[in-house]
Design a protein around this motif. Structure first.
Motif, short mmCIF file in Angstrom:
data_model
loop_
_atom_site.label_atom_id
_atom_site.label_comp_id
_atom_site.label_asym_id
_atom_site.label_seq_id
_atom_site.Cartn_x
_atom_site.Cartn_y
_atom_site.Cartn_z
N LYS A 171 0.81 -1.22 0.00
CA LYS A 171 0.00 0.00 0.00
C LYS A 171 0.85 1.27 0.00
CE LYS A 171 -1.08 -0.14 5.00
NZ LYS A 171 0.03 -1.04 5.43
N SER A 172 1.93 1.25 0.76
CA SER A 172 2.80 2.44 0.76
C SER A 172 3.52 2.60 -0.57
CB SER A 172 3.84 2.36 1.88
OG SER A 172 3.23 2.62 3.10
N THR A 173 3.85 1.50 -1.21
CA THR A 173 4.52 1.58 -2.51
C THR A 173 3.59 2.23 -3.54
OG1 THR A 173 5.74 -0.40 -1.93
CG2 THR A 173 5.79 0.25 -4.23
N VAL A 174 2.31 1.90 -3.47
CA VAL A 174 1.33 2.54 -4.35
C VAL A 174 1.36 4.05 -4.11
CG1 VAL A 174 -1.14 2.83 -4.81
CG2 VAL A 174 -0.16 0.54 -4.60
N ALA A 175 1.34 4.43 -2.84
CA ALA A 175 1.35 5.85 -2.49
C ALA A 175 2.61 6.52 -3.03
CB ALA A 175 1.27 6.02 -0.98
N ARG A 176 3.73 5.86 -2.86
CA ARG A 176 4.99 6.46 -3.28
C ARG A 176 5.11 6.55 -4.80
NH1 ARG A 176 8.86 7.06 0.56
NH2 ARG A 176 10.51 6.70 -0.94
N MET A 177 4.49 5.63 -5.50
CA MET A 177 4.50 5.74 -6.96
C MET A 177 3.63 6.91 -7.42
SD MET A 177 4.66 1.94 -8.60
CE MET A 177 3.49 1.08 -7.57
N ILE A 178 2.49 7.07 -6.74
CA ILE A 178 1.62 8.19 -7.12
C ILE A 178 2.30 9.52 -6.81
CG2 ILE A 178 -0.58 9.32 -6.61
CD1 ILE A 178 -1.76 6.53 -6.25
N ALA A 179 3.03 9.57 -5.71
CA ALA A 179 3.74 10.80 -5.37
C ALA A 179 5.03 10.95 -6.17
CB ALA A 179 4.05 10.82 -3.87
N GLN A 180 5.29 9.99 -7.05
CA GLN A 180 6.50 9.97 -7.88
C GLN A 180 7.78 9.90 -7.06
OE1 GLN A 180 6.97 11.14 -11.58
NE2 GLN A 180 4.98 12.05 -11.99
N PRO A 207 1.26 24.17 -2.48
CA PRO A 207 1.40 24.37 -3.93
C PRO A 207 0.06 24.45 -4.66
CG PRO A 207 2.68 22.47 -3.17
CD PRO A 207 1.74 22.84 -2.07
N GLY A 208 -1.03 24.36 -3.93
CA GLY A 208 -2.34 24.37 -4.58
C GLY A 208 -2.77 22.97 -4.97
N ALA A 209 -2.32 21.98 -4.20
CA ALA A 209 -2.60 20.59 -4.55
C ALA A 209 -4.10 20.30 -4.58
CB ALA A 209 -1.92 19.66 -3.55
N ARG A 210 -4.49 19.50 -5.55
CA ARG A 210 -5.89 19.06 -5.61
C ARG A 210 -6.03 17.62 -5.14
NH1 ARG A 210 -7.81 19.32 -11.12
NH2 ARG A 210 -5.65 19.04 -11.69
N PHE A 211 -4.88 16.94 -5.03
CA PHE A 211 -4.91 15.57 -4.54
C PHE A 211 -3.88 15.39 -3.43
CE2 PHE A 211 -6.44 15.30 -8.87
CZ PHE A 211 -7.61 14.58 -8.71
N LEU A 212 -4.30 14.77 -2.34
CA LEU A 212 -3.36 14.49 -1.26
C LEU A 212 -3.21 12.98 -1.13
CD1 LEU A 212 -4.05 16.66 1.92
CD2 LEU A 212 -2.42 17.02 0.07
N VAL A 213 -1.96 12.56 -1.01
CA VAL A 213 -1.69 11.16 -0.74
C VAL A 213 -1.23 11.10 0.72
CG1 VAL A 213 -0.29 9.16 -1.35
CG2 VAL A 213 -1.00 10.78 -3.13
N ALA A 214 -2.05 10.54 1.56
CA ALA A 214 -1.75 10.53 3.00
C ALA A 214 -1.42 9.11 3.41
CB ALA A 214 -2.94 11.06 3.79
N ASP A 215 -0.14 8.88 3.72
CA ASP A 215 0.32 7.54 4.07
C ASP A 215 0.30 7.37 5.58
OD1 ASP A 215 1.39 5.05 4.13
OD2 ASP A 215 3.34 5.59 3.29
N GLU A 216 -0.67 6.65 6.09
CA GLU A 216 -0.84 6.45 7.54
C GLU A 216 -0.72 7.78 8.29
OE1 GLU A 216 -1.56 3.63 9.07
OE2 GLU A 216 -0.65 1.93 8.02
N LEU A 265 -11.03 18.44 -2.49
CA LEU A 265 -9.75 17.75 -2.57
C LEU A 265 -9.98 16.25 -2.76
CD1 LEU A 265 -6.98 19.11 -1.92
CD2 LEU A 265 -7.20 18.20 0.38
N GLY A 266 -9.12 15.62 -3.55
CA GLY A 266 -9.15 14.16 -3.63
C GLY A 266 -8.13 13.61 -2.65
N VAL A 267 -8.53 12.68 -1.79
CA VAL A 267 -7.61 12.17 -0.78
C VAL A 267 -7.42 10.67 -0.95
CG1 VAL A 267 -7.18 11.91 1.71
CG2 VAL A 267 -8.35 13.95 0.86
N LEU A 268 -6.16 10.27 -1.02
CA LEU A 268 -5.84 8.83 -0.99
C LEU A 268 -5.37 8.54 0.42
CD1 LEU A 268 -5.62 6.27 -2.76
CD2 LEU A 268 -3.20 6.79 -2.99
#
Lengths: 297, 277
Positions: free
Chosen positions: B50-59, B168-177, B203-206
């Motif tokens: 699950k964290s790897t998915v998050a880290r890929m999305i956050a590049q 930065p005006g983010a529209r999506f947040l990836v929140a890892d735990e 906001l879209g939140v993962l």
């Protein structure tokens, strides 16, 4: 959090008093205060009185810094400077009828008491096992220290038996800590704590770092062993839902004081202290309805 | 409507065990869509990917295969395109004690993203910092802007981390735990802040978590992962109340539930009694 001045003692229900009346004490703490002698001094535990009964699981719930671990370590005389027990009595009521003043123990007597009567399962099994000696060497160490009369043969048998009890293949006796999974390491820690058949086991967040499924299996094992061997457990955690499932009684700690002490059923059904209510409401029910009330913050 | 979509995401890690080398598939064919104003939870145990998915999305990791699409377009991986992507997608890390620089005050942590991403400059910066602090409910902002991380509680620090992600005006947040390191009594406060931002700022939140209860109550959809695979995904209530996959059922059975107090004790007693007879 506002400063508290007087300690009226923890809130408890009548049901709790009736429950406790049927039990025999195994470890009694009276007016225990523990202070960290730093600048300014921190009173981590403030005049806490608590009785642990034979065979019960007593949950110690609270958030980080509330003093729950300090208190538990104090019960086993494991606190070290800068922490100092400034006042209080701890009495151990042995199954054979002798009473031990734990605070007065010193040197050899203290060494003989610890682990034999009251053992401990520490929080991070990762850091509690010695990485450079095998599981067998660590288990045998307990036995050679406390049971010097045992033959080598008997010691080996006991080690294998202990691993079996906690559900680890005795074939792993020659393994090192890094060769075991987190769950297995924690099981080995429990085996080690059980080595001398103690009457009390203090468990400090024994399953916090583990995944829920593994956590559940280990809790189940602890419960099974408790039913079989009848030791009492002080179970320290911040996870109140978990405590509600396993504990007979729960003490809720905040800022060095026990604010509420009651049976698990009663504490869940009718929490009296505001802080207990707040803690309970911090865990939304998995299957029930939930809406977060912004006003409550 | 703006969307962040992952399609057939795969991640292999190279591993070494003594002289043997091999690859470990940490994420295997994961797809889902995160829309603005929605929360998707990814749940699973440690090692589930699950964290790897998050880290890929956050590049922070490059996928071995599969694509990430922002508003239907494949995302840029370098230069300006990457900077544009990072304007839109930001991460909140697990440990607010490690993710903020102890040497710098809060204002520094928030000014930098504002300047770097060209959101504010010159005299606009300080009011922008104050706006961000207010949006994460740290009031009065002047006081918090001057604080250093060690002067704040874990919950306050995590709010700073959220403000920094929004800067930065983010529209999506990836929140890892995002709340697992926090004290239990402040977790819901931080989660409800995320829920409010999701609602009010669209906001879209993962939400990456191992906690099924908050996953259910704070997200619209749940993705359940096991050893890199998605074993179940669907609307939150459906996944929790009517789980289809065995693993989801196992996870649910293992989660403590305060309303089922004494359950484990009674189960064990019944088991032992059954064994004895």
């Amino acid at each position: 959090m506002s400063g508290t001045t007087t300690a009226p003692g923890p809130l408890s229900s009548a049901a709790h008093a009736a429950h406790v009346a049927r039990l025999t004490p195994v470890l009694t703490a009276r007016d225990v205060s523990i202070e960290y002698e730093v600048d300014p001094p921190v009173r981590a535990v403030r005049d806490v009185s608590l009785t642990l009964h034979r065979g019960e699981i007593l949950g110690l719930a609270g958030e980080s810094g509330c003093g729950k671990s300090t208190l538990a370590y104090g019960l086993d005389r494991l606190i070290r400077p800068p922490a100092v027990m400034t006042s209080g009595q701890v009495t151990f009521h042995d199954a054979d009828g002798t009473e031990t003043d734990v605070v007065a123990l010193d040197g050899d007597a203290l060494r003989a008491f610890r682990w034999d009567k009251v053992s401990m399962v520490f929080q991070g099994a990762m850091n509690s096992l010695n990485p450079v000696i095998s599981v067998r060497a660590q288990l045998e160490d307990v036995l050679t220290t406390h049971r010097p009369h045992l033959t080598k043969q008997r010691r080996r048998e006991r080690c294998a038996e202990l691993l079996q009890l906690v559900g680890v293949d005795p074939g792993r006796l020659d393994a090192f800590a890094h060769e075991l999974s987190g769950g297995m390491r924690q099981r080995v820690m429990i085996a080690m704590a059980m080595a001398l058949d103690p009457q009390v086991m203090i468990m400090d967040e024994p399953t916090t770092a583990l995944d829920v499924v593994v956590q559940r299996e280990i809790l189940r094992q602890i419960m099974r062993l408790r039913e079989t061997f009848g030791f009492a457990v002080v179970f320290i955690t911040h996870d109140l839902p978990l405590l509600l499932e396993i504990a007979d009684r729960i003490a809720v700690m905040r800022a060095g004081e026990i604010v509420e002490l009651d049976t698990a059923e009663q504490l869940y059904a009718e929490p009296q202290h505001e802080y207990t209510q707040q803690l309970l409401s911090s865990f939304p029910s998995l299957l029930g309805e939930f809406s977060y009330d912004e006003e409550r913050r | 409507m703006s969307t962040l979509e992952v399609r057939h995401l795969v991640k292999d890690f190279r591993v070494r065990d003594g002289l043997r080398r091999g690859t470990l598939r940490a994420v295997d064919d994961v797809s889902f869509t995160l829309a603005a104003g929605r929360t998707v939870a990814v749940v699973g145990e440690s090692g589930s990917g699950k964290s790897t998915v998050a880290r890929m999305i956050a590049q922070l990791e490059t996928p071995t295969a599969g694509e990430i699409l922002l508003d239907g377009e494949p995302i840029g991986r370098r230069g300006r395109a990457l900077a544009r992507y990072r304007n839109q997608v930001q991460m909140v890390f697990q440990d607010p004690f490690a993710s903020l620089n102890p040497y710098h005050p809060v204002s520094y942590h928030l000014e930098r993203p504002l300047r770097i991403h060209g959101v504010a400059r010159g005299k606009e910066v300080t009011p922008a910092v104050h706006r961000l602090l207010r949006s994460v409910e740290l009031d009065p902002p002047e006081v918090f802007a001057a604080k250093r991380p060690h002067e704040m509680s874990g919950g306050q620090r995590q709010r700073i981390a959220i403000a920094r992600a929004l800067a930065p005006g983010a529209r999506f947040l990836v929140a890892d735990e995002p709340v697992s390191m926090l004290d239990v009594s402040i977790r819901l406060g931080v989660l409800s802040l995320l829920a409010r931002l999701q609602r009010e700022e669209n906001l879209g939140v993962l939400y990456i978590t191992h906690d099924l209860a908050t996953a259910r109550h704070f997200s619209d959809e749940i993705v359940v992962m096991l050893r890199g695979d998605v074993v179940e995904q669907g609307p939150s209530d459906q996944v929790i109340l009517d789980p289809q996959h065995d693993y989801t059922k196992t996870l649910l059975a293992a989660a403590p539930d305060p309303s089922r107090h004494g359950r484990l004790r009674d189960e064990v007693r019944a088991e032992l009694a059954a064994q004895a007879s």
